[in-house]
Design an enzyme around this catalytic site. Structure first.
Site, short mmCIF file in Angstrom:
data_model
loop_
_atom_site.label_atom_id
_atom_site.label_comp_id
_atom_site.label_asym_id
_atom_site.label_seq_id
_atom_site.Cartn_x
_atom_site.Cartn_y
_atom_site.Cartn_z
N CYS A 128 -6.49 -2.77 -1.88
CA CYS A 128 -7.01 -2.76 -0.51
C CYS A 128 -6.32 -3.79 0.38
O CYS A 128 -5.82 -4.80 -0.09
CB CYS A 128 -8.50 -3.10 -0.52
SG CYS A 128 -9.44 -2.02 -1.58
N LYS A 185 0.86 -2.20 -4.99
CA LYS A 185 1.87 -3.26 -5.05
C LYS A 185 1.28 -4.53 -5.65
O LYS A 185 1.89 -5.20 -6.45
CB LYS A 185 2.37 -3.54 -3.64
CG LYS A 185 3.40 -4.64 -3.54
CD LYS A 185 4.75 -4.12 -3.91
CE LYS A 185 5.82 -5.18 -3.93
NZ LYS A 185 6.88 -4.83 -4.90
N ARG A 206 0.79 -1.97 -0.09
CA ARG A 206 -0.11 -2.40 -1.17
C ARG A 206 -0.63 -1.21 -1.98
O ARG A 206 -1.12 -1.38 -3.09
CB ARG A 206 -1.30 -3.18 -0.58
CG ARG A 206 -0.86 -4.46 0.09
CD ARG A 206 -1.97 -5.08 0.89
NE ARG A 206 -3.02 -5.63 0.07
CZ ARG A 206 -2.98 -6.81 -0.54
NH1 ARG A 206 -1.90 -7.57 -0.40
NH2 ARG A 206 -3.97 -7.24 -1.26
N LYS A 229 10.72 2.26 -13.96
CA LYS A 229 11.08 2.62 -12.58
C LYS A 229 11.10 4.14 -12.40
O LYS A 229 10.63 4.66 -11.39
CB LYS A 229 12.49 2.12 -12.25
CG LYS A 229 12.62 0.72 -11.83
CD LYS A 229 12.33 0.54 -10.36
CE LYS A 229 11.87 -0.86 -10.08
NZ LYS A 229 10.72 -1.32 -10.85
N GLU A 278 7.57 5.46 -12.33
CA GLU A 278 6.83 5.04 -11.14
C GLU A 278 7.15 5.89 -9.92
O GLU A 278 6.26 6.31 -9.20
CB GLU A 278 7.20 3.58 -10.78
CG GLU A 278 6.53 2.54 -11.63
CD GLU A 278 6.93 1.13 -11.19
OE1 GLU A 278 6.04 0.27 -11.11
OE2 GLU A 278 8.12 0.87 -10.95
N TRP A 324 -7.99 1.14 -1.80
CA TRP A 324 -7.49 1.67 -3.07
C TRP A 324 -8.74 1.79 -3.96
O TRP A 324 -9.34 0.80 -4.33
CB TRP A 324 -6.48 0.69 -3.67
CG TRP A 324 -5.75 1.19 -4.88
CD1 TRP A 324 -4.66 1.99 -4.91
CD2 TRP A 324 -6.06 0.87 -6.26
NE1 TRP A 324 -4.26 2.20 -6.20
CE2 TRP A 324 -5.10 1.53 -7.05
CE3 TRP A 324 -7.03 0.10 -6.89
CZ2 TRP A 324 -5.08 1.45 -8.45
CZ3 TRP A 324 -7.01 0.02 -8.28
CH2 TRP A 324 -6.05 0.70 -9.04
N HIS A 362 13.87 5.64 -35.60
CA HIS A 362 12.55 5.58 -36.22
C HIS A 362 11.49 6.37 -35.46
O HIS A 362 10.30 6.12 -35.63
CB HIS A 362 12.11 4.11 -36.35
CG HIS A 362 13.02 3.31 -37.22
ND1 HIS A 362 13.15 3.54 -38.58
CD2 HIS A 362 13.89 2.32 -36.93
CE1 HIS A 362 14.03 2.69 -39.09
NE2 HIS A 362 14.51 1.95 -38.10
N ASN A 400 -11.80 -6.47 0.06
CA ASN A 400 -10.81 -6.25 -0.99
C ASN A 400 -11.30 -7.00 -2.23
O ASN A 400 -11.65 -8.17 -2.13
CB ASN A 400 -9.45 -6.82 -0.52
CG ASN A 400 -8.42 -6.88 -1.63
OD1 ASN A 400 -8.49 -6.15 -2.60
ND2 ASN A 400 -7.45 -7.77 -1.48
N GLY A 401 -11.35 -6.33 -3.39
CA GLY A 401 -11.81 -6.99 -4.61
C GLY A 401 -12.84 -6.13 -5.33
O GLY A 401 -12.99 -4.95 -5.01
N GLU A 461 12.60 -1.42 -18.35
CA GLU A 461 12.46 -1.47 -16.89
C GLU A 461 13.00 -0.19 -16.25
O GLU A 461 12.39 0.37 -15.34
CB GLU A 461 13.18 -2.72 -16.36
CG GLU A 461 13.41 -2.77 -14.86
CD GLU A 461 12.15 -2.78 -14.01
OE1 GLU A 461 11.05 -2.89 -14.57
OE2 GLU A 461 12.27 -2.64 -12.78
#
Ligand code: G6P
Length: 610
Positions: A2, A605, A27, A487, A490, A75, A506, A99-100, A483
């Protein structure tokens, strides 16, 4: 996560708030809302599902004006991302955006319901609005009611609240979620992050956990957790507001990829001493007595920062010879870690607000570790709670997928490894000098990569319809493989796995067929030959090989389906260069697929919930 923007001043604030929310879009969010005091006792509220443009459409159809207001992007945590759950929430005379997460909201909701209060949403936030409204009955004013409500709330919050009965005030509260206050000659602002209001002021005050603030048109008054008036220092932010704009690039992510050479120079600036083969980290507050006895480093982080931490392990263990463990922050605090006064715990976080990383840092501190952070956002909570800070100076990173923040993290970790190695006498001045020279050469090497994007566009054309990718790397290229896969997931929504090349046989080898693209990250390092053997095993099973190799490679490039050449650099800085190559692969595949690159679905974010 948020984002909140609050305004009280002389101007019509709807455009200011909507514009501020736009600057917080990075965000990640799924609905939005706006509340404005049209007249002292009339509050106008609109809310909309989905993108901010939906809210703006409603606003444009029936605009309204006022010089006090608050806006929010949400969010979803408690309740689906619907209009009814969007903020601001109203209870009696109260309007609030938050927010929270309020952890005891169910208990509070039941209690308030038993007193006859009715709830219209499934959110934890609406409970706070009702709680403050119910406290107003026995409070001197809105601020007093907020403080009474806070004493009953458990969880994290950063909220802005206003009341129709107090038209000259905005009240702000913060605990374990970001909130900055700004002021210019005409107005006071509250926001979840600096870029939201940077075009109106450069002067910011950062609230501490437990603080509340009362904003009026004339002044800002801050109170500590005990309710006592307190002064928090004002900081002048030097960034250019334009640095948070796209500047002609198609996406923030592409702009941020292209910024990397400059940002790496910023990270190194003033910190390298070539003559002494040493790093000047006077800003990092770790004394010699502690450094002499430190016997273990634990690095904690999430997401991309976690993979930077893994590269850091190779760099620090390999060259400063101090044992390094790397932990996912969300796991660390629940695994009963072994910590004592000789442990250095380093949190790596771009935002400095990631709830899991913050909680792990606090746990390490509680157990007696010395704490440090590698952080991008100045005055963020993690920065403020760490004993020592090493800022990356990457500038504001807007795209959800981290690029320049992560390469500057690798540069910061390299500097830390040299600094520790020189202090622990595991590295000679000559070695330090060579590494510094290699770091200084990185920006030019990245520019060389950025000058030829054709191979990446070619990969996008050939492989965008693949169902799944495999990324392989060994040694310090193993985290790069992880990474690279992260990416791709995402921003392109293609499944991808990163694997240590030697581990492929394996398990993942069972997945390989002619439809599987395999990104082999194989610069000329100590394990190059081994990586080549693993790639040959994949090739023998018809896998399509995309090889990231050094210029002039005469081995893997012969068998690969696509070759990406990167400049030859010192092995110690190779991961910084290969990071850029994997960033570009995912960017161009996502762009080819037309996904929402800067704000991928479901991602945020700055993840301020655990
Ligand atoms: C989120 C972001 C990632 C980031 C991670 C850690 O998941 O989407 O890009 O790597 O958080 O963030 P931090 O700010 O702590 O580095």
């Amino acid at each position: 996560m948020c984002g909140v923007v609050g305004y009280i001043g002389q101007e019509n604030c709807a455009p200011i708030i909507l514009n501020g929310l736009k600057k917080l879009e990075y965000r990640g969010y799924d609905s939005a809302g706006l509340a404005i005091s049209e007249t002292p006792d009339v509050l106008k509220i609109i809310r909309a599902e989905g993108k901010l443009s939906n809210l703006e459409r409603i606003f444009t159809q029936e605009p309204f004006e006022g010089s006090r207001g608050l806006g929010h992007i949400r969010w979803a945590t408690h309740g689906a991302p619907t209009e009814v759950n969007a903020h601001p929430h109203v209870a009696g005379s109260i309007v609030l955006a938050h927010n929270g997460i309020i952890e005891n909201y169910l208990y509070l909701r039941d209690k308030l319901a038993s007193e006859g209060r009715e709830f219209t949403s499934a959110t934890d936030t609406e409970v706070v609005a009702h709680l403050i409204d119910s406290e107003l009955e026995n409070a001197d004013d809105l601020h007093h009611a907020v403080r009474k409500a806070l004493s009953q709330i458990e969880g994290s919050y950063a909220f802005v609240v206003m009341s129709v009965n107090e038209p000259e005030t905005l009240v702000v509260a913060r605990n374990a979620a970001p909130m900055v206050l700004g002021r210019n000659e005409n107005a006071a602002f509250a926001a979840s992050d600096i870029p939201a209001v940077l075009e109106h002021t450069r002067k910011f005050v950062f609230l501490n956990d437990g603080d509340t603030a009362v904003l009026t048109r004339e002044k800002t008054s801050i109170f500590d957790a005990q309710g006592l008036p307190v002064d928090r220092p004002e900081k002048l932010i030097q960034w250019d507001p334009i640095s948070a704009e796209k500047q002609g690039y198609k996406h923030f992510m592409l702009k941020e990829i292209f910024e990397q050479p400059t940002r790496i120079i910023d990270t190194l600036r003033g910190r390298t001493d070539l003559d002494a083969g040493d790093i000047n980290l006077n800003e990092v507050d770790l004394d010699d007595a502690f450094l002499e006895q430190v016997n273990k480093i634990t690095i904690i982080a999430c997401g991309t920062s976690y993979y930077s931490a893994m590269v850091g392990k190779y760099l620090i263990e390999g060259h400063a010879r101090i044992p390094v463990e790397v932990d996912l922050a969300s796991e660390y605090r629940y695994r009963n870690p072994i910590v004592d006064g000789k442990t250095l715990c380093i949190a790596i976080s771009q935002s400095g607000e990631t709830a899991d990383t913050l909680a792990a840092l606090r746990e390490a501190k509680k157990l007696g570790a010395k704490t440090m952070c590698i952080c991008n956002v100045i005055e963020s909570t993690i920065a403020r709670e760490s004993d020592a800070i090493l800022y990356t100076h990457a500038g504001p990173e807007i795209a959800v997928a981290s690029t320049k923040a992560s390469t500057t993290q690798l540069v910061a970790l390299s500097m830390l490894a040299i600094w520790l190695g020189r202090r622990k006498n595991t590295m000679s001045a000559e070695d330090g000098r060579a590494w510094i020279e290699a770091l200084r050469a990185v920006p030019t090497a990245i520019e060389t990569i950025l000058n030829d994007l054709d191979p990446y566009k070619d990969i996008a054309k050939q492989f965008s319809s693949a169902i799944s990718f495999l990324y392989l790397g060994r040694g310090a290229q193993f985290p790069v493989a992880l990474e690279g896969a992260l990416k791709l997931k995402e921003i392109s929504y293609i499944h991808a796995e990163g694997y240590a090349s030697g581990e492929m046989k394996h398990g993942p080898i069972a997945l390989i067929d002619e439809n599987m693209p395999i990104v082999a990250i194989a610069p000329n390092d100590d394990v190059y030959e081994k990586t080549v053997s693993n790639v040959m095993e994949a090739k023998a099973r018809q896998g399509k090989i995309i090889a990231i190799v050094e210029e002039g490679d005469d081995n893997l490039s012969r068998v690969a389906d696509v070759v990406i050449e990167i400049p030859t650099v010192d092995q110690r800085v190779q991961p910084i260069i290969t990071y850029v190559a994997v960033q570009l692969i995912s960017y161009f595949i996502a762009d080819f697929k037309g996904t929402d690159i800067d704000q991928p679905r479901n991602l945020a974010k700055s993840v301020t919930v655990e």
